[in-house]
Design an enzyme around this catalytic site. Structure first.
Site, short mmCIF file in Angstrom:
data_model
loop_
_atom_site.label_atom_id
_atom_site.label_comp_id
_atom_site.label_asym_id
_atom_site.label_seq_id
_atom_site.Cartn_x
_atom_site.Cartn_y
_atom_site.Cartn_z
N TRP A 206 -3.53 4.22 1.92
CA TRP A 206 -3.62 4.98 3.17
C TRP A 206 -4.86 5.88 3.22
O TRP A 206 -5.53 5.95 4.26
CB TRP A 206 -2.35 5.80 3.40
CG TRP A 206 -2.44 6.69 4.59
CD1 TRP A 206 -2.53 8.05 4.59
CD2 TRP A 206 -2.52 6.29 5.96
NE1 TRP A 206 -2.65 8.52 5.88
CE2 TRP A 206 -2.64 7.46 6.75
CE3 TRP A 206 -2.49 5.07 6.61
CZ2 TRP A 206 -2.72 7.44 8.12
CZ3 TRP A 206 -2.58 5.05 7.99
CH2 TRP A 206 -2.69 6.21 8.73
N TYR B 37 0.84 -1.20 0.00
CA TYR B 37 0.00 0.00 0.00
C TYR B 37 0.87 1.24 0.00
O TYR B 37 2.05 1.18 0.32
CB TYR B 37 -0.99 -0.01 1.18
CG TYR B 37 -0.44 0.43 2.51
CD1 TYR B 37 -0.54 1.76 2.92
CD2 TYR B 37 0.16 -0.48 3.38
CE1 TYR B 37 -0.04 2.17 4.16
CE2 TYR B 37 0.65 -0.08 4.61
CZ TYR B 37 0.55 1.24 4.99
OH TYR B 37 1.03 1.65 6.20
N CYS B 38 0.28 2.36 -0.39
CA CYS B 38 0.99 3.64 -0.41
C CYS B 38 0.00 4.71 0.07
O CYS B 38 -0.79 4.46 0.97
CB CYS B 38 1.54 3.93 -1.81
SG CYS B 38 0.27 4.04 -3.09
N ARG B 39 0.00 5.87 -0.55
CA ARG B 39 -0.95 6.92 -0.16
C ARG B 39 -2.29 6.73 -0.84
O ARG B 39 -3.33 6.75 -0.20
CB ARG B 39 -0.37 8.30 -0.51
CG ARG B 39 -1.29 9.45 -0.13
CD ARG B 39 -0.68 10.81 -0.53
NE ARG B 39 -1.69 11.85 -0.39
CZ ARG B 39 -2.58 12.17 -1.34
NH1 ARG B 39 -2.57 11.54 -2.50
NH2 ARG B 39 -3.46 13.13 -1.14
#
Length: 153
Positions: A142, A113-115
């Site tokens: 996120w 996952y990231c932003r």
């Protein structure tokens, strides 16, 4: 003497008829018996994962350190996207020394996952290219997690 076409076409038709049902049945069986999880992860799966503290699933945050400082999904480990290819290529002991947790195998379930989902998708693609079979992508990342987790409180 009959032409080649008059002999070949009925033979091809018979051959295709005899194989088609088995091929279709095999495709249906594979489709319904597949134990593989979808490549895209939902918030509900992430929420269940962190509450169960499932040690068999590795959650990787590919954001930069400044973004990670704003908050993380519990149980996740940070590895910036810029380091993913190198990290996944490191020997186990070197990986553990550098990132502070045990390296997962190519068959383990790993969720990136990231932003907002773009970089995690890139990490997913890199891992797939390197032969990792159990990788998945939390495309909401996120932003999705933060909004829905706050809504639960």
């Amino acid at each position: 003497m009959p032409s080649f076409t008059s002999l070949a076409i009925p033979a091809l038709y018979q051959t295709s008829r005899s194989f088609a049902p088995r091929s279709l049945a095999a495709m249906r069986q594979a489709q319904y018996s597949s134990k593989a999880k979808p490549e895209v992860v939902t918030f509900e799966e992430i929420d269940t994962l962190i509450h169960k503290k499932d040690q068999n699933v590795v959650l990787i945050d590919v954001r930069e350190p400044g973004e990670v400082a704003q908050g993380i999904i519990p149980t996740s480990h940070p590895i910036p996207l810029a380091n993913i290819q190198e990290a996944l290529s490191l020997p186990d002991k070197e990986f553990e020394a550098r990132f502070g947790f045990k390296k997962f195998s190519k068959d383990d379930e790993v969720i990136f996952y990231c932003r907002s989902g773009r970089r995690s998708g890139m990490a997913f693609d890199i891992a797939k290219q390197l032969g990792y079979k159990g990788v998945r992508n939390y495309s909401g990342s996120w932003l999705d997690y933060e909004a829905k987790a706050k809504g639960q409180k």
